[in-house]
Design an enzyme around this catalytic site. Structure first.
Site, short mmCIF file in Angstrom:
data_model
loop_
_atom_site.label_atom_id
_atom_site.label_comp_id
_atom_site.label_asym_id
_atom_site.label_seq_id
_atom_site.Cartn_x
_atom_site.Cartn_y
_atom_site.Cartn_z
N GLY A 56 61.43 73.13 57.57
CA GLY A 56 62.81 73.60 57.53
C GLY A 56 63.81 72.65 58.16
O GLY A 56 63.73 71.43 58.00
N LYS B 154 68.85 82.48 64.79
CA LYS B 154 68.58 83.90 65.07
C LYS B 154 67.23 84.15 65.70
O LYS B 154 66.21 83.62 65.24
CB LYS B 154 68.67 84.69 63.78
CG LYS B 154 70.07 84.76 63.24
CD LYS B 154 70.11 85.69 62.06
CE LYS B 154 71.54 86.04 61.69
NZ LYS B 154 71.60 86.77 60.44
N ARG C 37 58.52 65.65 48.98
CA ARG C 37 57.42 66.47 48.44
C ARG C 37 56.67 65.76 47.31
O ARG C 37 55.47 65.98 47.14
CB ARG C 37 57.96 67.81 47.96
CG ARG C 37 58.21 68.77 49.12
CD ARG C 37 58.72 70.08 48.62
NE ARG C 37 58.63 71.10 49.66
CZ ARG C 37 59.14 72.31 49.53
NH1 ARG C 37 59.78 72.66 48.42
NH2 ARG C 37 59.01 73.20 50.50
N GLY D 19 59.08 78.16 54.52
CA GLY D 19 58.52 79.50 54.70
C GLY D 19 57.03 79.47 55.01
O GLY D 19 56.54 80.23 55.85
C1 3PG Z 1 60.05 76.20 49.26
O1 3PG Z 1 60.94 75.41 48.93
O2 3PG Z 1 60.04 76.76 50.39
C2 3PG Z 1 58.88 76.40 48.36
O3 3PG Z 1 58.92 75.51 47.29
C3 3PG Z 1 58.77 77.83 47.92
O4 3PG Z 1 59.88 78.18 47.16
P1 3PG Z 1 60.29 79.72 47.05
O5 3PG Z 1 60.84 80.12 48.39
O6 3PG Z 1 61.31 79.78 45.95
O7 3PG Z 1 59.04 80.50 46.72
#
Ligand code: 3PG
Length: 400
Positions: A352, A196, A35, A375
């Site tokens: 992910g 899942k 990142r 996410g």
């Molecule tokens: C992540 O790692 O998915 C992002 O940096 C967002 O982090 P968070 O889920 O704590 O908002």
């Protein structure tokens, strides 16, 4: 100005929200700097155009000021990557920070302290957003990984700081995860895995509208098998999602999408790295055994299907790849995508665990795009709008 390249930057104070939320070990050494590296192109552009860069990020999920979550460990690596000494503030708002900002030379970079040390950040408190905005003349959001959060530094700040534009990373993520997926070069295959069904319903439903081929793997397949009346032994099953699984299969059929489930699975006598294992047809999992990976026939069938495609998006591993014995399916798919990428197929890794898998196999560089968001990429693939993107000056143009 909706476009960073068109913005007048010389001598201007630019507030850049990046996602520098990288994993640290117990000694607070960075274990994966992806990142940070991904944030570099935007920052370098600002530096070389004479901007004064005020860089903001969160790290982890601190409750108040917590030294363990300070952004200090980021400074040496970021300085190294940028080739300049990055300054660091101990806070992210207030008179001391303003002083450091005013002392910044053109092309200088000041990293603010973890913006989540203030609870107002996650509350998207307007007064707090106003204080962040007061530091700068222009706002750049390059924090793709946090664009699904409506927080003060990702959303609220845009109400007080104009222009508000997308950075290069955010734009690239949108180009691939929205652009390439909405108007793909066809045939377009989606590979969805993970443990899942419940966490991937939105992604599967959304991709079913767009793809020609859908390959399913990971723990979720056992819910689909059970819905078809197969014996699944002690495999992971979401019994409350059986009807949903059936309806997704029916929907794929109705839409003419070729949905492939694995035909064979690697089963284990327990959930452990050293479990006894064997390969069986998907419909013949004995009692007391659980499926932990897709089998070799499935890998062959999936690979043949992928050979016909021009665009592939992958989200979620094929099996329990943390255990070497059950990583073969996931690793084979990673290698296949790398091979096809070399032949001109657009390959997108949607965040992910699948990113971790591709990195483990060492083929990350071969892919067309690897998302830096977990996410956030999931929400985009579900077809949702991200608050951090919607808040920017113009609907961000998406192209490939
Ligand atoms: C992540 O790692 O998915 C992002 O940096 C967002 O982090 P968070 O889920 O704590 O908002």
């Amino acid at each position: 100005v909706g476009d960073l390249t068109a913005a007048d930057l010389k001598g201007r104070k630019v507030f850049v929200r990046a996602d520098l939320n990288v994993p640290l070990d117990e000694n607070r050494n960075i274990t994966d700097d992806t990142r940070i590296r991904a944030a570099v192109p935007t920052i370098k552009h600002l530096i070389s155009n004479g901007a004064k860069v005020i860089l903001s990020s969160h790290l982890g999920r601190p409750k108040g000021v917590t030294p363990k979550f300070s952004l200090n460990p980021i400074v040496p690596r970021l300085s190294e990557l940028l080739g300049i000494k990055v300054e660091k503030a101990d806070d992210c708002i207030g008179p001391e920070v303003a002083k450091l900002v005013n002392a910044l030379p053109e092309g200088g970079v000041l990293l603010l302290e973890n913006v989540r040390f203030y609870k107002e950040e996650e509350k998207n408190d307007p007064e707090f957003a106003k204080k962040l905005a007061a530091l700068a003349d222009l706002y750049v959001n390059d924090a793709f990984g946090t664009a699904h959060r409506a927080h003060a530094s990702t959303e609220g700040v845009t109400k007080f700081l104009k222009p508000s534009v997308a950075g290069f990373l955010l734009q690239k993520e949108l180009d691939y995860l929205v652009g390439a997926v909405s108007t793909p070069k066809r045939p377009f295959a989606a590979i969805v895995g993970g443990s899942k069904v419940s966490s991937k319903i939105g992604v599967i439903e959304s991709l079913l509208e767009k793809c020609d081929i859908l390959l399913l793997g990971g723990g979720m397949i056992f819910t689909f098998y059970k819905a078809q009346g197969f014996s699944v032994g002690s495999s992971l099953v979401e019994n409350d999602k059986l009807e949903l699984a059936s309806s997704l299969l029916a929907k794929a059929k109705a839409k003419g999408v070729s949905l492939l489930l694995p035909t064979d699975v690697v089963i284990a006598d327990k959930f452990a790295a050293d479990a006894a294992s064997k390969v069986v047809p998907a419909s013949e999992i004995p009692d007391g055994w659980m499926g932990l990976d897709v089998g070799p026939d499935s890998v062959k069938t999936f690979s043949d299907a992928l050979d016909t495609t021009k665009t592939i998006i992958w989200n979620g591993p094929m099996g329990v790849f943390e255990f070497d014995k059950f990583a073969v399916g996931t690793e084979s798919i990673a290698k296949k995508l790398a091979e096809l990428s070399g032949k001109g197929v657009t390959t997108i890794i949607g965040g992910g665990d699948s990113v971790a898998a591709v990195e483990k196999v060492g083929v990350a560089d071969a892919m067309s795009h690897i998302s830096t968001g977990g996410g956030a990429s999931l929400e985009l693939l579900e077809g949702k709008e991200l608050p951090g993107v919607v808040a920017l000056d113009e609907a961000v143009a998406v192209a490939v």
